[in-house]
Write a protein that holds these residues in place. Structure first.
Motif, PDB file in Angstrom:
ATOM      1  N   ILE A   1       0.845  -1.201   0.000  1.00  0.00           N
ATOM      2  CA  ILE A   1       0.000   0.000   0.000  1.00  0.00           C
ATOM      3  C   ILE A   1       0.877   1.246   0.000  1.00  0.00           C
ATOM      4  CG2 ILE A   1      -1.707   1.304   1.342  1.00  0.00           C
ATOM      5  CD1 ILE A   1      -2.732  -1.444   2.368  1.00  0.00           C
ATOM      6  N   GLU A   2       1.943   1.226   0.781  1.00  0.00           N
ATOM      7  CA  GLU A   2       2.870   2.370   0.810  1.00  0.00           C
ATOM      8  C   GLU A   2       3.464   2.615  -0.575  1.00  0.00           C
ATOM      9  OE1 GLU A   2       7.153   3.548   2.875  1.00  0.00           O
ATOM     10  OE2 GLU A   2       5.768   2.222   3.976  1.00  0.00           O
ATOM     11  N   ILE A   3       3.832   1.538  -1.266  1.00  0.00           N
ATOM     12  CA  ILE A   3       4.401   1.680  -2.611  1.00  0.00           C
ATOM     13  C   ILE A   3       3.359   2.234  -3.574  1.00  0.00           C
ATOM     14  CG2 ILE A   3       5.370   0.416  -4.576  1.00  0.00           C
ATOM     15  CD1 ILE A   3       6.520  -1.586  -2.502  1.00  0.00           C
ATOM     16  N   ILE A   4       2.137   1.707  -3.505  1.00  0.00           N
ATOM     17  CA  ILE A   4       1.064   2.156  -4.415  1.00  0.00           C
ATOM     18  C   ILE A   4       0.802   3.647  -4.236  1.00  0.00           C
ATOM     19  CG2 ILE A   4      -1.402   1.944  -4.940  1.00  0.00           C
ATOM     20  CD1 ILE A   4      -1.109  -1.052  -4.111  1.00  0.00           C
ATOM     21  N   ASN A   5       0.789   4.110  -2.995  1.00  0.00           N
ATOM     22  CA  ASN A   5       0.516   5.534  -2.728  1.00  0.00           C
ATOM     23  C   ASN A   5       1.567   6.453  -3.334  1.00  0.00           C
ATOM     24  OD1 ASN A   5      -1.951   5.439  -1.309  1.00  0.00           O
ATOM     25  ND2 ASN A   5      -0.911   4.798   0.570  1.00  0.00           N
ATOM     26  N   GLU A   6       2.739   5.936  -3.639  1.00  0.00           N
ATOM     27  CA  GLU A   6       3.801   6.756  -4.220  1.00  0.00           C
ATOM     28  C   GLU A   6       3.845   6.668  -5.743  1.00  0.00           C
ATOM     29  OE1 GLU A   6       7.318   5.483  -2.271  1.00  0.00           O
ATOM     30  OE2 GLU A   6       6.778   6.376  -0.346  1.00  0.00           O
ATOM     31  N   ILE A   7       3.016   5.841  -6.341  1.00  0.00           N
ATOM     32  CA  ILE A   7       2.958   5.713  -7.800  1.00  0.00           C
ATOM     33  C   ILE A   7       2.111   6.851  -8.373  1.00  0.00           C
ATOM     34  CG2 ILE A   7       2.162   4.266  -9.708  1.00  0.00           C
ATOM     35  CD1 ILE A   7       2.768   1.828  -7.955  1.00  0.00           C
ATOM     36  N   ASN A   8       2.642   7.526  -9.383  1.00  0.00           N
ATOM     37  CA  ASN A   8       1.946   8.685  -9.954  1.00  0.00           C
ATOM     38  C   ASN A   8       0.835   8.300 -10.920  1.00  0.00           C
ATOM     39  OD1 ASN A   8       3.551  10.574  -8.570  1.00  0.00           O
ATOM     40  ND2 ASN A   8       5.168  10.422 -10.122  1.00  0.00           N
ATOM     41  N   ASP A   9       0.920   7.133 -11.538  1.00  0.00           N
ATOM     42  CA  ASP A   9      -0.097   6.720 -12.517  1.00  0.00           C
ATOM     43  C   ASP A   9      -1.428   6.409 -11.829  1.00  0.00           C
ATOM     44  OD1 ASP A   9       1.840   6.932 -14.455  1.00  0.00           O
ATOM     45  OD2 ASP A   9       2.368   4.801 -14.380  1.00  0.00           O
ATOM     46  N   ASP A  10      -2.507   6.496 -12.617  1.00  0.00           N
ATOM     47  CA  ASP A  10      -3.839   6.189 -12.091  1.00  0.00           C
ATOM     48  C   ASP A  10      -4.041   4.687 -11.911  1.00  0.00           C
ATOM     49  OD1 ASP A  10      -4.513   8.866 -12.060  1.00  0.00           O
ATOM     50  OD2 ASP A  10      -5.267   8.822 -14.125  1.00  0.00           O
ATOM     51  N   LYS A  11      -3.291   3.919 -12.705  1.00  0.00           N
ATOM     52  CA  LYS A  11      -3.445   2.465 -12.654  1.00  0.00           C
ATOM     53  C   LYS A  11      -2.125   1.805 -12.270  1.00  0.00           C
ATOM     54  CE  LYS A  11      -7.326   1.755 -15.805  1.00  0.00           C
ATOM     55  NZ  LYS A  11      -7.828   0.937 -16.932  1.00  0.00           N
ATOM     56  N   VAL A  12      -2.253   0.621 -11.693  1.00  0.00           N
ATOM     57  CA  VAL A  12      -1.079  -0.180 -11.358  1.00  0.00           C
ATOM     58  C   VAL A  12      -1.304  -1.593 -11.864  1.00  0.00           C
ATOM     59  CG1 VAL A  12      -0.542   1.198  -9.308  1.00  0.00           C
ATOM     60  CG2 VAL A  12      -1.959  -0.855  -9.079  1.00  0.00           C
ATOM     61  N   SER A  13      -0.217  -2.334 -11.998  1.00  0.00           N
ATOM     62  CA  SER A  13      -0.345  -3.721 -12.466  1.00  0.00           C
ATOM     63  C   SER A  13      -0.012  -4.685 -11.332  1.00  0.00           C
ATOM     64  CB  SER A  13       0.572  -3.982 -13.662  1.00  0.00           C
ATOM     65  OG  SER A  13       1.920  -3.737 -13.325  1.00  0.00           O
ATOM     66  N   ILE A  14      -0.713  -5.798 -11.323  1.00  0.00           N
ATOM     67  CA  ILE A  14      -0.444  -6.876 -10.379  1.00  0.00           C
ATOM     68  C   ILE A  14      -0.256  -8.157 -11.175  1.00  0.00           C
ATOM     69  CG2 ILE A  14      -1.809  -5.804  -8.544  1.00  0.00           C
ATOM     70  CD1 ILE A  14      -3.968  -7.994  -9.160  1.00  0.00           C
ATOM     71  N   TYR A  15       0.373  -9.139 -10.527  1.00  0.00           N
ATOM     72  CA  TYR A  15       0.518 -10.454 -11.136  1.00  0.00           C
ATOM     73  C   TYR A  15      -0.044 -11.499 -10.185  1.00  0.00           C
ATOM     74  CZ  TYR A  15       3.279  -9.137 -15.194  1.00  0.00           C
ATOM     75  OH  TYR A  15       3.686  -8.612 -16.406  1.00  0.00           O
ATOM     76  N   GLU A  16      -0.880 -12.365 -10.761  1.00  0.00           N
ATOM     77  CA  GLU A  16      -1.396 -13.512 -10.023  1.00  0.00           C
ATOM     78  C   GLU A  16      -0.631 -14.743 -10.469  1.00  0.00           C
ATOM     79  OE1 GLU A  16      -5.536 -13.808 -10.751  1.00  0.00           O
ATOM     80  OE2 GLU A  16      -6.066 -11.998  -9.614  1.00  0.00           O
TER      81      GLU A  16
END
Length: 609
Positions: A130-145
């Motif tokens: 969550i800490e990393i996501i909050n520092e990402i400037n893009d509106d979207k992020v990618s995850i891998y399952e």
């Protein structure tokens, strides 16, 4: 997996998962990425890091995962776990990884909004994500399952876990979150992976050789140096054997510098804080400096560099163009603050001695002086057994002093000198020092590992800061150019590299004890002592061993201590008035005349092999 099996693609220059080829429209430029490719190997290792994190979560559900990148020789993943992982834990994790690999679980990429991703990782109890996501400037992020494991990641990854054929978990270490000592200490598991088992086996064999050559282990075994908690981390105590090796290196260094037209200096270990403000170190290097000390209401600073002192020597009298180039050299001990987590034997310390020199010259001398330093560097390194190296030009960093014109002139001079010497080089963008560009020479040891030692830096800026000049042919004042250079870097680091390069078995000219004279029994002591005294008179470093021990034991001990030559004295030797010589590799020379042995030793030392 074979070396020709595609594991990813590059579409219009951008790395993507192999599955992305199904969504292409046919107009793109596509390049297949194989596991043997550098990018393919990195993708493979990054994927194995995810598999490792998956295995850890399966075995230890309470653990939080943080980041897990591929690195030069493998990968690591940092975990938040209060209890350190043990060797038994690593074996369990490896076993679970093999199960995941056998199940051939696909890596599936998904894109989520930041809000969706935060909600997802909240539900998984992964606060670091969550800490990393909050520092990402893009509106979207990618995850891998991958199976029931979900990780935040840009990718790409291998198509499925079954592709992995050869991996090994190597070690566990502590690591602060984001490398900041103020943050929590995490558990870092290191591992490596290769496309084939043969490559993995070769690498593991290499690691075993590295362990044998570890300078910290050999330094203790050979009684070369010590680091004491009572004195402080990163501060080296040179023991008698190490001090002898260092003396030999220093004597050689000083003699060669005098031959090359350098003048030797000795300068203080501290100076007024204002000196470092004037030099620019307080503005650009403060985080690497120790805290100032107050003496008589004036603040002083332990020196992190020698250059401001050499400037003061230059300024101690009026200078003329006739004196240039002016070359000052010093084995100057400096002190730099290094975080405790990065300290490593002799290779990363807080107090070290630089083989430092500063050349003051005019612009017409600049290129020639750089070439002379290059020649001097190659000569010095080859003398110590290093013939393979890589050369880099490090260019202007973001934070710098001086004007762009001078930076361009300095960089051009470095490039031209290398070209004139026919030396191949690479550009290392933005890695210059704050006052100028530099040449870095990275030597390769017997295991083909790269070490940064030598550096040559061109500086138009510090001479301006200290307003140093010389009287030119025209009678006017001109600004000299300053070349900073170190051939070995620091004696501590260089010594660490030497120990590992030679596996502690120094060549004769460097060995702390060159010869051990040993008697077989009491009746041979007199002749052994006579041989010992004759060798001492010839200025060799000799040990006499006439203890009441079996000769086999004496030989084994001398071999473990990596003494180049053993002189063995028994009945045959006493009767013939000759000697038997044994080399540390086991080769024997029986009944050799003493004078022949001396002649052989002198040749060996002269050749420095």
């Amino acid at each position: 997996m074979t070396e020709n099996q595609a594991i990813a693609v590059k579409v219009n220059g951008q790395l993507k998962d192999l599955s992305s080829i199904y969504s292409l429209n046919g107009d793109e430029e596509v390049e297949i990425i194989l596991p043997k490719d550098p990018e393919g190997l990195e993708i493979l290792r990054h994927s194995v890091a995810h598999i490792m994190a998956h295995a850890v979560k399966m075995l230890f559900p309470e653990v939080q995962v943080t980041i897990g990148p591929a690195i030069e020789d493998g990968f690591y993943y940092d975990f938040d776990r209060d209890i350190p992982f043990t060797e038994e834990d690593l074996q369990k994790i490896e076993k679970k990884m093999h199960e995941i690999i056998k199940s051939r679980q696909p890596f599936i990429r998904k894109e989520l909004s930041k809000e969706e991703a935060i909600d997802l990782f909240k539900s998984l109890g992964e606060s670091y994500k969550i800490e990393i996501i909050n520092e990402i400037n893009d509106d979207k992020v990618s995850i891998y399952e991958e199976g029931d494991f979900i990780d935040l990641c840009r990718g790409p990854h291998i198509p499925h876990t079954g592709i992995v054929r050869a991996f090994k978990l190597l070690s566990v270490a502590g690591a602060y979150w984001r490398g900041d000592e103020r943050n929590k200490m995490l558990q870092r598991i290191y591992g490596t992976a290769f496309p084939t088992k043969q490559e993995l086996d070769e690498y593991l064999k290499f690691l075993e050789e590295v362990k044998k050559r570890d300078h910290r282990k050999l330094g203790k075994q050979l009684k070369l140096f010590e680091i004491s908690d009572d004195i402080g981390p990163g501060l080296i105590i040179w023991l008698p054997n190490g001090a002898i090796v260092r003396k030999v290196i220093e004597d050689f260094w000083r003699d060669e510098h005098l031959k090359a037209g350098y003048q030797l200096l000795y300068t203080p270990h501290i100076a007024k804080l204002d000196l470092w403000r004037k030099s620019g170190h307080l503005d650009f290097y403060k985080e690497n400096m120790f805290s100032p000390m107050e003496i008589d209401e004036i603040f002083y600073q332990l020196k992190p560099m020698n250059c401001p002192f050499h400037i003061q020597v230059y300024k101690s009298e009026l200078r003329s163009y006739r004196e240039l180039p002016l070359r000052f050299a010093e084995l100057g001990t400096v002190y730099r603050y290094e975080r405790s987590g990065v300290l490593h034997g002799l290779l990363r310390v807080r107090g070290f001695t630089q083989d430092d020199a500063h050349i003051f010259c005019s612009e017409e001398h600049l290129e020639d002086e750089i070439q002379k330093v290059l020649d001097f560097t190659v000569f010095m390194l080859s003398t110590f057994g290093f013939s393979s190296y890589e050369i880099y030009i490090s260019t202007r960093p973001e934070k710098y002093v001086g004007n762009l014109e001078n930076w361009d002139r300095a960089t051009l001079a470095l490039e031209q000198a290398l070209k004139n010497r026919g030396l191949t080089y690479h550009i290392d963008p933005g890695e210059g020092v704050f006052y100028g560009p530099k040449i870095d020479i990275k030597i390769r040891d017997v295991l083909n590992r790269s070490w940064q030692c030598s550096t040559i830096q061109v500086d138009f800026n510090i001479p301006e800061r200290f307003d140093i000049t010389y009287r030119g042919k025209d009678g006017k004042e001109h600004r000299p150019i300053m070349i900073h250079r170190a051939l070995m870097g620091s004696l501590e680091r260089f010594m660490g590299v030497l120990i590992e390069h030679y596996a502690g078995a120094f060549p004769l000219w460097l060995a702390p004890v060159q010869i051990e004279v040993m008697s077989i029994s009491e009746k041979h002591v007199e002749y052994a002592t006579k041989i010992y005294n004759r060798l001492i008179k010839e200025d060799f470093r000799v040990k006499l061993n006439v203890d009441n021990e079996k000769i086999g034991y004496k030989i084994r001990q001398a071999t473990l201590n990596k003494i180049p030559y053993m002189v063995i004295v028994g009945d045959k030797e006493v009767e013939s008035r000759k000697i038997t010589v044994r080399k540390r590799d086991g080769e024997n020379f029986e009944l050799l005349e003493f004078e022949k042995f001396i002649e052989f030793l002198y040749t060996d030392i002269k050749d420095k092999k």
